[in-house]
Motif scaffolding. Structure first.
Motif, PDB file in Angstrom:
ATOM      1  N   ASN A   1     -45.206  24.970 -21.603  1.00 46.67           N
ATOM      2  CA  ASN A   1     -45.087  26.254 -20.906  1.00 46.67           C
ATOM      3  C   ASN A   1     -46.479  26.748 -20.505  1.00 46.67           C
ATOM      4  O   ASN A   1     -47.374  26.836 -21.349  1.00 46.67           O
ATOM      5  CB  ASN A   1     -44.408  27.242 -21.854  1.00 46.67           C
ATOM      6  CG  ASN A   1     -44.073  28.572 -21.223  1.00 46.67           C
ATOM      7  OD1 ASN A   1     -44.787  29.091 -20.382  1.00 46.67           O
ATOM      8  ND2 ASN A   1     -42.963  29.166 -21.670  1.00 46.67           N
ATOM      9  N   HIS A   2     -46.653  27.085 -19.225  1.00 45.93           N
ATOM     10  CA  HIS A   2     -47.939  27.611 -18.748  1.00 45.93           C
ATOM     11  C   HIS A   2     -47.760  28.984 -18.087  1.00 45.93           C
ATOM     12  O   HIS A   2     -48.532  29.354 -17.204  1.00 45.93           O
ATOM     13  CB  HIS A   2     -48.580  26.621 -17.776  1.00 45.93           C
ATOM     14  CG  HIS A   2     -50.042  26.854 -17.543  1.00 45.93           C
ATOM     15  ND1 HIS A   2     -50.940  27.136 -18.550  1.00 45.93           N
ATOM     16  CD2 HIS A   2     -50.777  26.837 -16.385  1.00 45.93           C
ATOM     17  CE1 HIS A   2     -52.149  27.280 -18.041  1.00 45.93           C
ATOM     18  NE2 HIS A   2     -52.081  27.109 -16.728  1.00 45.93           N
TER      19      HIS A   2
ATOM     20  N   GLU B   1     -35.676  25.056 -19.735  1.00 47.42           N
ATOM     21  CA  GLU B   1     -34.499  24.607 -20.475  1.00 47.42           C
ATOM     22  C   GLU B   1     -33.289  24.478 -19.558  1.00 47.42           C
ATOM     23  O   GLU B   1     -32.484  23.538 -19.691  1.00 47.42           O
ATOM     24  CB  GLU B   1     -34.196  25.569 -21.615  1.00 47.42           C
ATOM     25  CG  GLU B   1     -33.048  25.109 -22.505  1.00 47.42           C
ATOM     26  CD  GLU B   1     -32.864  25.963 -23.735  1.00 47.42           C
ATOM     27  OE1 GLU B   1     -32.177  25.507 -24.666  1.00 47.42           O
ATOM     28  OE2 GLU B   1     -33.417  27.096 -23.764  1.00 47.42           O
ATOM     29  N   ARG B   2     -33.161  25.373 -18.623  1.00 45.80           N
ATOM     30  CA  ARG B   2     -32.031  25.331 -17.697  1.00 45.80           C
ATOM     31  C   ARG B   2     -32.080  24.070 -16.828  1.00 45.80           C
ATOM     32  O   ARG B   2     -31.048  23.454 -16.538  1.00 45.80           O
ATOM     33  CB  ARG B   2     -32.037  26.577 -16.810  1.00 45.80           C
ATOM     34  CG  ARG B   2     -30.836  26.684 -15.887  1.00 45.80           C
ATOM     35  CD  ARG B   2     -30.778  28.045 -15.207  1.00 45.80           C
ATOM     36  NE  ARG B   2     -31.952  28.327 -14.384  1.00 45.80           N
ATOM     37  CZ  ARG B   2     -32.914  29.182 -14.707  1.00 45.80           C
ATOM     38  NH1 ARG B   2     -32.859  29.858 -15.848  1.00 45.80           N
ATOM     39  NH2 ARG B   2     -33.953  29.379 -13.902  1.00 45.80           N
TER      40      ARG B   2
ATOM     41  N   ALA C   1     -35.951  23.092 -24.314  1.00 49.23           N
ATOM     42  CA  ALA C   1     -36.985  24.133 -24.291  1.00 49.23           C
ATOM     43  C   ALA C   1     -38.284  23.571 -24.852  1.00 49.23           C
ATOM     44  O   ALA C   1     -38.274  22.849 -25.851  1.00 49.23           O
ATOM     45  CB  ALA C   1     -36.543  25.340 -25.112  1.00 49.23           C
ATOM     46  N   PRO C   2     -39.419  23.874 -24.249  1.00 43.71           N
ATOM     47  CA  PRO C   2     -40.703  23.371 -24.750  1.00 43.71           C
ATOM     48  C   PRO C   2     -41.048  23.902 -26.142  1.00 43.71           C
ATOM     49  O   PRO C   2     -40.587  24.972 -26.550  1.00 43.71           O
ATOM     50  CB  PRO C   2     -41.716  23.897 -23.720  1.00 43.71           C
ATOM     51  CG  PRO C   2     -40.918  24.175 -22.502  1.00 43.71           C
ATOM     52  CD  PRO C   2     -39.576  24.625 -22.991  1.00 43.71           C
ATOM     53  N   VAL C   3     -41.885  23.147 -26.837  1.00 45.32           N
ATOM     54  CA  VAL C   3     -42.442  23.602 -28.119  1.00 45.32           C
ATOM     55  C   VAL C   3     -43.954  23.801 -28.007  1.00 45.32           C
ATOM     56  O   VAL C   3     -44.612  24.159 -28.977  1.00 45.32           O
ATOM     57  CB  VAL C   3     -42.122  22.620 -29.256  1.00 45.32           C
ATOM     58  CG1 VAL C   3     -40.619  22.540 -29.483  1.00 45.32           C
ATOM     59  CG2 VAL C   3     -42.694  21.227 -28.963  1.00 45.32           C
TER      60      VAL C   3
END
Length: 259
Positions: free
Chosen positions: A120-121, A148-149, A154-156
């Motif tokens: 995520n950025h 996620e969609r 979803a990122p970690v």
């Protein structure tokens, strides 16, 4: 005259003592107000972890370096993915929402489908330390939800814009299950289109357990990647994702990882 000296000298000493005390007080105040956060290095994280490494690469034994790209996906990303696929490599992509995820969802899906890692950025690339808690959380949650969609996962990991973080950002990341990833190598590819210069900068700074920061959206970057990969491989490096670099440790939410 002797009496004057006996009186004057203690005043000078008192003045000096007062000045020193003032300096110490200011120093202490500055030390207390400096923003701190939990951080560790990939090697330290691995050393504290136990267990085996799943996959072909164990960076406790191999001379590893993580390859990361910020700011995509972009029209230049497919060419980069072609290079990685050809060389049987994976990288970590810290993707941005507005103008990127929202505009190129198919490219984001391809990044994930080909085994690369996605982080995520933020949505608008706002400096998280300069905005309120709710706004900072929204920058991350909106991006999390979009990733996620599109990819189903979803990122970690996240990378704060400009690498700027503090205790507030760390707290939000803990809440959202995101570890923070900084870097040790930057080619400053946002200020040049010279692929040879980008390559030179990367190679000059790279050491074992390093994290390389590049931006696949800039004109000179993707053309530099084959030469970077070739030179690093010749120097004995194994190119991995961030999570592979940390293994067998798992990314810890809120923690800042920096070589």
């Amino acid at each position: 005259m002797p009496l004057y000296r006996r009186i004057r000298r203690p005043r000078i000493l008192i003045a000096l003592a007062t000045a020193v005390t003032g300096v110490l007080a200011v120093t202490l105040t500055l030390a207390l107000t400096v923003t701190t956060y939990d951080h560790t290095s990939p090697r330290a994280a691995r050393d504290k972890a136990s267990g085996s490494v799943s996959g072909a690469v164990d960076c406790r034994k191999a001379k590893c370096v993580a390859l990361t790209f910020d700011g995509g996906p972009s029209p230049t990303t497919p060419a980069l993915l072609d290079i990685l696929k050809r060389d049987h490599l994976h990288a970590t992509f810290f993707v941005q929402g507005k103008g990127h995820i929202a505009k190129y969802p198919k490219i984001l899906r391809r990044i994930a489908d080909e085994g690369n890692e996605i982080g995520n950025h933020t949505w608008n690339h706002r400096i998280l330390t300069r905005i309120g808690t709710d706004d900072a959380r929204q920058e991350l949650t909106r991006t999390q939800d979009a990733i996620e969609r599109i990819t189903g996962t979803a990122p970690v990991l996240m990378r704060p814009p400009q690498g700027r973080t503090n205790r507030k950002v760390a707290s939000i990341c803990r809440e959202l299950g995101l570890a923070q990833v900084l870097w040790s190598v930057t080619a400053k590819d946002y200020e040049t289109t010279d692929s040879a210069l980008i390559t030179e900068r990367v190679l000059d700074q790279t050491h074992r357990d390093g994290i390389i920061l590049l931006h696949d959206l800039h004109k000179g970057t993707v053309p530099a990647v084959p030469g970077i990969i070739r030179a690093l491989t010749q120097r004995g490096y194994t190119i991995v994702t961030v999570s592979q670099l940390l293994a067998p440790a798992r990314p810890r939410p809120g923690m800042v990882y920096r070589p």
